[in-house]
Design an enzyme around this catalytic site. Sequence first.
Site, PDB file in Angstrom:
ATOM      1  N   TYR A  31     -22.031 -36.090  -5.507  1.00  0.00           N
ATOM      2  CA  TYR A  31     -21.134 -37.394  -4.528  1.00  0.00           C
ATOM      3  C   TYR A  31     -20.766 -37.197  -3.531  1.00  0.00           C
ATOM      4  O   TYR A  31     -20.032 -35.603  -3.600  1.00  0.00           O
ATOM      5  CB  TYR A  31     -19.710 -38.928  -5.483  1.00  0.00           C
ATOM      6  CG  TYR A  31     -19.370 -38.328  -5.640  1.00  0.00           C
ATOM      7  CD1 TYR A  31     -18.422 -37.538  -6.105  1.00  0.00           C
ATOM      8  CD2 TYR A  31     -18.183 -39.136  -4.693  1.00  0.00           C
ATOM      9  CE1 TYR A  31     -17.539 -36.875  -6.771  1.00  0.00           C
ATOM     10  CE2 TYR A  31     -16.433 -38.721  -4.775  1.00  0.00           C
ATOM     11  CZ  TYR A  31     -16.189 -37.801  -5.486  1.00  0.00           C
ATOM     12  OH  TYR A  31     -15.271 -37.517  -6.037  1.00  0.00           O
ATOM     13  N   ARG A  50     -21.519 -29.680   2.062  1.00  0.00           N
ATOM     14  CA  ARG A  50     -20.991 -29.087   0.372  1.00  0.00           C
ATOM     15  C   ARG A  50     -21.616 -30.184  -0.772  1.00  0.00           C
ATOM     16  O   ARG A  50     -22.111 -29.627  -1.574  1.00  0.00           O
ATOM     17  CB  ARG A  50     -19.610 -30.028   0.734  1.00  0.00           C
ATOM     18  CG  ARG A  50     -18.977 -29.945  -0.375  1.00  0.00           C
ATOM     19  CD  ARG A  50     -17.479 -30.676  -0.105  1.00  0.00           C
ATOM     20  NE  ARG A  50     -17.153 -32.082  -0.268  1.00  0.00           N
ATOM     21  CZ  ARG A  50     -16.421 -32.604   0.061  1.00  0.00           C
ATOM     22  NH1 ARG A  50     -15.397 -31.978   0.025  1.00  0.00           N
ATOM     23  NH2 ARG A  50     -16.319 -34.027   0.442  1.00  0.00           N
ATOM     24  N   ARG A  98     -32.183 -40.207 -23.781  1.00  0.00           N
ATOM     25  CA  ARG A  98     -30.999 -38.989 -23.765  1.00  0.00           C
ATOM     26  C   ARG A  98     -31.300 -37.682 -24.979  1.00  0.00           C
ATOM     27  O   ARG A  98     -31.125 -38.044 -25.613  1.00  0.00           O
ATOM     28  CB  ARG A  98     -29.684 -40.092 -24.613  1.00  0.00           C
ATOM     29  CG  ARG A  98     -28.768 -38.821 -24.061  1.00  0.00           C
ATOM     30  CD  ARG A  98     -27.300 -40.543 -25.457  1.00  0.00           C
ATOM     31  NE  ARG A  98     -25.884 -39.885 -25.203  1.00  0.00           N
ATOM     32  CZ  ARG A  98     -25.209 -38.575 -25.776  1.00  0.00           C
ATOM     33  NH1 ARG A  98     -25.948 -38.374 -26.242  1.00  0.00           N
ATOM     34  NH2 ARG A  98     -23.971 -38.433 -25.112  1.00  0.00           N
ATOM     35  N   HIS A 100     -29.006 -33.290 -24.353  1.00  0.00           N
ATOM     36  CA  HIS A 100     -28.218 -32.882 -23.008  1.00  0.00           C
ATOM     37  C   HIS A 100     -29.101 -31.715 -21.893  1.00  0.00           C
ATOM     38  O   HIS A 100     -28.094 -31.692 -21.300  1.00  0.00           O
ATOM     39  CB  HIS A 100     -26.876 -32.518 -24.141  1.00  0.00           C
ATOM     40  CG  HIS A 100     -26.480 -32.831 -24.319  1.00  0.00           C
ATOM     41  ND1 HIS A 100     -26.096 -34.278 -25.564  1.00  0.00           N
ATOM     42  CD2 HIS A 100     -24.793 -32.846 -24.457  1.00  0.00           C
ATOM     43  CE1 HIS A 100     -25.265 -34.222 -26.507  1.00  0.00           C
ATOM     44  NE2 HIS A 100     -24.281 -33.863 -25.419  1.00  0.00           N
ATOM     45  N   LYS A 144     -18.199 -30.748  -6.548  1.00  0.00           N
ATOM     46  CA  LYS A 144     -17.624 -32.616  -6.221  1.00  0.00           C
ATOM     47  C   LYS A 144     -19.042 -33.195  -7.269  1.00  0.00           C
ATOM     48  O   LYS A 144     -19.618 -34.134  -6.631  1.00  0.00           O
ATOM     49  CB  LYS A 144     -18.009 -33.011  -4.626  1.00  0.00           C
ATOM     50  CG  LYS A 144     -17.261 -34.213  -4.666  1.00  0.00           C
ATOM     51  CD  LYS A 144     -16.853 -34.469  -2.872  1.00  0.00           C
ATOM     52  CE  LYS A 144     -16.219 -35.991  -2.369  1.00  0.00           C
ATOM     53  NZ  LYS A 144     -14.851 -36.391  -3.506  1.00  0.00           N
ATOM     54  N   GLU A 176      -3.946 -29.227  -6.972  1.00  0.00           N
ATOM     55  CA  GLU A 176      -4.785 -30.261  -6.273  1.00  0.00           C
ATOM     56  C   GLU A 176      -4.238 -32.045  -6.667  1.00  0.00           C
ATOM     57  O   GLU A 176      -4.085 -31.640  -7.658  1.00  0.00           O
ATOM     58  CB  GLU A 176      -6.370 -30.152  -5.057  1.00  0.00           C
ATOM     59  CG  GLU A 176      -6.967 -31.353  -6.437  1.00  0.00           C
ATOM     60  CD  GLU A 176      -8.399 -30.291  -6.038  1.00  0.00           C
ATOM     61  OE1 GLU A 176      -8.501 -30.600  -5.104  1.00  0.00           O
ATOM     62  OE2 GLU A 176      -9.443 -30.552  -7.794  1.00  0.00           O
ATOM     63  N   LEU A 200     -10.809 -28.481  -5.193  1.00  0.00           N
ATOM     64  CA  LEU A 200     -12.727 -29.135  -4.126  1.00  0.00           C
ATOM     65  C   LEU A 200     -11.359 -28.730  -3.043  1.00  0.00           C
ATOM     66  O   LEU A 200     -11.035 -28.486  -2.507  1.00  0.00           O
ATOM     67  CB  LEU A 200     -12.462 -30.718  -4.247  1.00  0.00           C
ATOM     68  CG  LEU A 200     -13.778 -31.394  -3.388  1.00  0.00           C
ATOM     69  CD1 LEU A 200     -14.860 -30.891  -4.205  1.00  0.00           C
ATOM     70  CD2 LEU A 200     -13.995 -33.049  -2.925  1.00  0.00           C
TER      71      LEU A 200
HETATM   72  C1  LIG Z   1     -10.515 -34.123  -6.494  1.00  0.00           C
HETATM   73  C2  LIG Z   1     -10.311 -34.284  -4.860  1.00  0.00           C
HETATM   74  N1  LIG Z   1     -10.012 -33.051  -4.476  1.00  0.00           N
HETATM   75  C3  LIG Z   1      -9.813 -32.944  -2.975  1.00  0.00           C
HETATM   76  C4  LIG Z   1      -9.921 -34.305  -1.964  1.00  0.00           C
HETATM   77  C5  LIG Z   1     -10.257 -33.941  -0.645  1.00  0.00           C
HETATM   78  O1  LIG Z   1     -11.668 -33.991  -0.191  1.00  0.00           O
HETATM   79  P1  LIG Z   1     -12.318 -34.406   1.128  1.00  0.00           P
HETATM   80  O2  LIG Z   1     -10.521 -34.166   2.389  1.00  0.00           O
HETATM   81  O3  LIG Z   1     -13.519 -33.545   1.461  1.00  0.00           O
HETATM   82  O4  LIG Z   1     -12.396 -35.944   1.217  1.00  0.00           O
HETATM   83  C6  LIG Z   1     -11.063 -35.261  -3.329  1.00  0.00           C
HETATM   84  C7  LIG Z   1     -11.494 -36.619  -1.740  1.00  0.00           C
HETATM   85  N2  LIG Z   1     -12.547 -37.214  -2.658  1.00  0.00           N
HETATM   86  C8  LIG Z   1     -12.939 -38.312  -2.458  1.00  0.00           C
HETATM   87  C9  LIG Z   1     -11.981 -38.638  -1.191  1.00  0.00           C
HETATM   88  O5  LIG Z   1     -12.292 -40.210  -0.811  1.00  0.00           O
HETATM   89  N3  LIG Z   1     -12.484 -40.396  -2.973  1.00  0.00           N
HETATM   90  C10 LIG Z   1     -12.643 -39.684  -3.158  1.00  0.00           C
HETATM   91  O6  LIG Z   1     -13.105 -40.078  -4.421  1.00  0.00           O
HETATM   92  C11 LIG Z   1     -11.205 -34.871  -4.557  1.00  0.00           C
HETATM   93  O7  LIG Z   1     -11.509 -36.411  -4.966  1.00  0.00           O
END
Ligand SMILES: Cc1ncc(COP(=O)(O)O)c(CN[C@@H]2CONC2=O)c1O
Length: 281
Positions: A31, A50, A98, A100, A144, A176, A200
């Site tokens: 996503y 990305r 379904r 895997h 992601k 993070e 990420l």
């Molecule tokens: C685990 C994780 N780390 C870092 C970031 C920051 O990445 P971006 O700068 O590319 O947004 C996100 C943003 N996740 C999206 C952004 O807002 N909501 C979300 O799920 C995230 O889900």
Amino acid sequence: STVLMNGEFIPREEAKVDIEDRGYQFGDGIYEVIRVYNGKMFMAKEHLERLSASSEKIGIATSYSISELTILLEELIAKNSLSTGILYMQFTRGVSPRNHSYPETVAPAFVAYTKPLSRPLDNLENGVGTITVEDIRWSRCDIKSLNLLGNVMAKQKAAEAGCFESIQYRDLSVTEGSSSNIWIVNGGKIRTHEANQFILNGITRQKIIQLCEENGIEVEEKAFSIEDLIDADEVFLSSTTAEVTPITAVNNVPVKEGNIGEVTKKLQDLFVEAIVGECGQ
Ligand SMILES: Cc1ncc(COP(=O)(O)O)c(CN[C@@H]2CONC2=O)c1O
């Protein structure tokens, strides 16, 4: 509102997902969340690059080129007359009985929709509180993916503590946030975890690094400890939805320079300039 589903624009109430969609059953999908300011996507190219990197990493063909996708998403924004908000989009490996292992011949399932969302002005000005939680996620956080249960559980812990975000750590090293990247500032130099399999590589993170390099702010992409976090002059988080949000407390311990440090403030101003530069407002 209008939703984009497998290339068709349909009313929101008709947007239904099959019970054997692999995104629904396995989280087998990817996503992106893209910010829209003044009716224009911010850093769409970087987000879509990305997305295609994520699709390659898990072997889903996203059925559109970046330029085709950009045109469809711009049309979706126009159909919803979105000015300030977000665009959520995802691809799953598709619908199949379904099992895997990957199905042979199914097409990926694609959904995109928009949502009005004003800028988080209060958080940007006053900062947010955080807690620290152990990072229990898998070791491919660079993808992601829709596998967000670890992130969801970490965010829930923050909510239960009355905080905005959880700061995750592995072996006492900060990785993070549950949905953000985390930064510390010491003596005017900023530092964040290097972009590897444990975080990420945020698009906002990439923009901040670019802004630092363009404006003579020293930036180090190197993991730091919980101790470094507690002792930092300034702490902030970054994400598409949160922009550059100051962190004022970690586990209820105030961060040194209180509400917002001068480097964080400088980065906020540079970030707004970047938004205006790209989206015109
Ligand atoms: C685990 C994780 N780390 C870092 C970031 C920051 O990445 P971006 O700068 O590319 O947004 C996100 C943003 N996740 C999206 C952004 O807002 N909501 C979300 O799920 C995230 O889900």
